[in-house]
Write a protein that holds these residues in place. Structure first.
Motif, PDB file in Angstrom:
ATOM      1  N   HIS A 174       0.837  -1.205   0.000  1.00 42.34           N
ATOM      2  CA  HIS A 174       0.000   0.000   0.000  1.00 42.34           C
ATOM      3  C   HIS A 174       0.871   1.253   0.000  1.00 42.34           C
ATOM      4  CE1 HIS A 174      -3.335   2.682   0.799  1.00 42.34           C
ATOM      5  NE2 HIS A 174      -2.609   3.200   1.773  1.00 42.34           N
TER       6      HIS A 174
ATOM      7  N   HIS B 288       2.443   1.751  -3.402  1.00 43.64           N
ATOM      8  CA  HIS B 288       1.412   2.238  -4.324  1.00 43.64           C
ATOM      9  C   HIS B 288       1.151   3.731  -4.111  1.00 43.64           C
ATOM     10  CE1 HIS B 288      -2.794   3.087  -5.465  1.00 43.64           C
ATOM     11  NE2 HIS B 288      -2.465   2.381  -6.523  1.00 43.64           N
ATOM     12  N   THR B 289       0.979   4.131  -2.879  1.00 42.41           N
ATOM     13  CA  THR B 289       0.695   5.534  -2.561  1.00 42.41           C
ATOM     14  C   THR B 289       1.874   6.432  -2.924  1.00 42.41           C
ATOM     15  OG1 THR B 289      -0.768   4.823  -0.783  1.00 42.41           O
ATOM     16  CG2 THR B 289      -0.004   7.110  -0.710  1.00 42.41           C
TER      17      THR B 289
END
Length: 75
Positions: A44, A47-48
């Motif tokens: 995550h 991705h961010t």
């Protein structure tokens, strides 16, 4: 970001693009392990980070701090 940071206070600067994220990306990618309990969090975060800096993967490909383990991930 030319040097390593010991805390995240530098992220409070008005200019959020003052650091590239290449060192953080390398740190996260070198720790991507399917058996790690932190895998969802690391994925995550990667991705961010990439979403907030679209040119990061191209910049990171030639970064001097890039881990040999991360060489299997293509930009």
């Amino acid at each position: 970001m030319s040097e390593q940071r010991t805390n995240d206070a530098f992220m409070l600067d008005a200019d959020t693009k003052s650091w590239t994220g290449a060192i953080l990306l390398n740190h996260l990618v070198s720790r991507l392990d399917p058996l790690s309990p932190h895998l969802p969090l690391n994925l995550h975060t990667v991705h961010t980070l990439v979403a907030s800096r679209p040119s990061l993967l191209a910049d990171w490909a030639g970064h001097p701090y890039r881990s040999p383990r991360s060489s299997t991930i293509s930009p």
